[in-house]
Write an enzyme that holds these catalytic residues in place. Sequence first.
Site, PDB file in Angstrom:
ATOM      1  N   LYS A 162      42.554  24.881  12.558  1.00 56.53           N
ATOM      2  CA  LYS A 162      41.168  25.253  12.264  1.00 56.53           C
ATOM      3  C   LYS A 162      41.080  26.603  11.535  1.00 56.53           C
ATOM      4  O   LYS A 162      40.131  26.865  10.808  1.00 56.53           O
ATOM      5  CB  LYS A 162      40.406  25.323  13.584  1.00 56.53           C
ATOM      6  N   ASP A 200      30.368  33.140  22.154  1.00 53.78           N
ATOM      7  CA  ASP A 200      31.368  32.070  22.068  1.00 53.78           C
ATOM      8  C   ASP A 200      32.672  32.612  21.475  1.00 53.78           C
ATOM      9  O   ASP A 200      32.791  32.765  20.265  1.00 53.78           O
ATOM     10  CB  ASP A 200      30.792  30.942  21.188  1.00 53.78           C
ATOM     11  N   ASP A 213      34.209  18.149  19.948  1.00 48.72           N
ATOM     12  CA  ASP A 213      34.466  19.574  19.774  1.00 48.72           C
ATOM     13  C   ASP A 213      35.868  19.686  19.194  1.00 48.72           C
ATOM     14  O   ASP A 213      36.853  19.460  19.890  1.00 48.72           O
ATOM     15  CB  ASP A 213      34.362  20.289  21.121  1.00 48.72           C
ATOM     16  N   GLU A 224      28.681  25.337  17.119  1.00 49.89           N
ATOM     17  CA  GLU A 224      29.193  25.352  18.493  1.00 49.89           C
ATOM     18  C   GLU A 224      28.288  26.074  19.501  1.00 49.89           C
ATOM     19  O   GLU A 224      27.991  25.521  20.561  1.00 49.89           O
ATOM     20  CB  GLU A 224      30.616  25.936  18.504  1.00 49.89           C
TER      21      GLU A 224
END
Lengths: 197, 597
Positions: free
Chosen positions: B69, B189, B6, B166
């Site tokens: 990210k 999420d 992850d 994800e």
Amino acid sequence: MSEQDPFSLLGFPARPALDTDTVRERFRQLSDTLHPDRAGGDATRFAALNAACSALTDPVARLRALALLSGAGTANAKRPVPPGFADLFLQAGDLSRRLDDFTRRKTAASSALGRALLADEEMEITESAREFLDQLAAKRSELDAALSHADARWETDRTELAPQLPELADAFAYLARWVGEIQERLLCLTLIPDSAP
Amino acid sequence: MIAGIDLGTTNSLIGVMDSGFPVLLAGENGSRLTPSVVHFPEGDAPPLVGASALRMRALDPARTVSSVKRYIGRRFGELDAAERSAPFAVERARDGGILIGPRRLSPEQVSAILLGKLRSDAECTLGIEMRRAVITVPAYFNDARRQATKEAGRLAGFDVERILNEPTAAALAHGLDRGGERRRVAVFDLGGGTFDISILELHDGVFQVVSTNGDTRLGGDDIDAALVSFLHSEWSVPHDDALLLARIREAAIGAKHRLSDSQDTVLRLPFASGTSREMALDRAVLENLARPILARARPCCLRALSDAGLAAGEIDDLLLVGGATRMPMVREFARDLFGVDPLTDSNPDESVALGAVLQGGILSGQVTNALLLDVTPLSLGIETFGGLMNVLIPRNTTIPVKAGELFTNAVSGQSAMQIHVLQGERELARDNWALGRFDLPFVPAPKGGARVGVQFEIDADGILRVLARDTATGLEKVVEMKSAVDVSDEAVERMISESVEHAFEDVEARRFAETRQKSADLLGAVRTALTKADALLEPGERDRIEVLAARVGAALAAEDAPALAAANLALDESTRDLAARLLDQAMETALKRRGIL
């Protein structure tokens, strides 16, 4: 591109009506062995299976595939709006414009009070939209009935029925498009909060 | 053995299958969470990664890169002002991409450093070499950002076996032990930098995504930034003190975390000058700051439900993922939207990584009772006549998938045709993300005589491949797409910089114009409401409202900007009750009209 037809890919008889849940279930079962994540799976074959599942669960694509298979015209032919649809066509356009206009005005209103003053109109316009969606749903039931009827006669009268398939597919396509357009606009309207930012 | 990773905005995790179970591995300081932070020391000493780099963030912000990210796979031209003014350098690369940090590395390279650290820590723990990996990305990542993440994995020496979404990973981690019953699951999420909502159908070990939506620029980071900016003005500290700003940020993050468990906390900031600042902060203050940010998740959720053809009440399970879902207001927000209590038996920080490990297990054949059927989050299409987008693969189509399109020459003897490939949901081609362009060659032929079939394939990673097929020979050839960076990027950038400059020039004037517009709207609404809704007014309400309206009028006449803003606010507040009564009345009228009342 010469590919197997969606019916034989998923192992169903080529006919007008198929149960959506059954098709999806078959797709899931076949995925379990053919998905590229599985040892011995195959991305190309899975993609074909995937496309076949989409085609068979959508009446428009299914009827067009069946028409093609029965040699009754292609999806690209230009045909007029199906009979009995011209009125709905105008209504859909009119309602879409009204919803767009109202959404613009509600977005522009910059206070809770300004938006609240539009509430009566919003109730009316969403009601007309829902009534129109009900009308479309009724029309859809008619088409579903026509589809089952064609399906019941398919074994015996397929040469007579096949030429009617493209037009039936068009009717389903128009309905789906209008339902989509009105629902999308209703969704956009609900996304505007009651009090302005 | 395939590792599951992850790669998060705030923290990253790695794990492997161990005797049939997914296990996450602890890094060098004993935690399974490795902060996604890289510190570059002066000179060419090797970078610090993880917890040790995080400790440097408040001390040396300019040499410490975090939230990389946010930048991966994007063009410099699309970054907003806040993203460009990070504590570390953010520059335009010559090809239109991004270079960050003191060593001017690409976001892929910085991500590769993070991945390399995870890899070496895992190899250290297990004593074996790790070559293969599954890496997760936000479901709403577009093609470019998926490719960039895959490239980061390659740079770190991994064979990237799968780019996995994800929320889907989290569902896999959560749903394995739930037997054969058919369930509809919403995965909400909210991570450090990105938001995803996915709706899945679970049946007999098949995890089928029905719809997905999201915002790749919405996360806990934004709440941090709002809190920092609030503290900044409360404490009236200078704007150019980067070090102080960095320390306020660390203090703010700490306070935000504490407020998930308690109603109030104290923020302490010892100043270098020897004095220190202290502030009591209660949860309500944080929630007021976070509310408008969280509100941006609402349209995504409603759209995902609509795309799935479901109403809120039809969701069986609500799974919360990502550190930001620890905030009680986020849990309530999700519960209200989906009409079901969130599941509480999973760790929001770990489920994505566990899912990645399980997917690794599926790919290596160790896990055979589960299968993921994911979708492409964005529609894929090509530009057609009139600058419109022609959708070939609609959003939420199960992948891997292929779509064929036949192109013919429009004029006699035409030698090639340029195809512009797009991703997005907008009607106009130019409003969508440009994936790239390619030239399709035609053999010389009269009009309509040359035909080339083009196959658009989205693979299981959600990445596009284009194949051109010569109808005469049947030969297929992978089409190399020219990245769309070259031209359009500069145009985008110019547009943004113009508007930024513009904003700095006349920010005062613009703000006053906006305030004046708001006054006009408000006064108009008040006038209409006072005539139309006479019966709804309470005793004395008309007078109260008129006094406040007169105050707005006076401030308008005096062109007093601050007074006008305050008067607007007061008038807006004082009419909210009336607005609510108007809404109730409209509802009642509508119900009567339908014969329900």
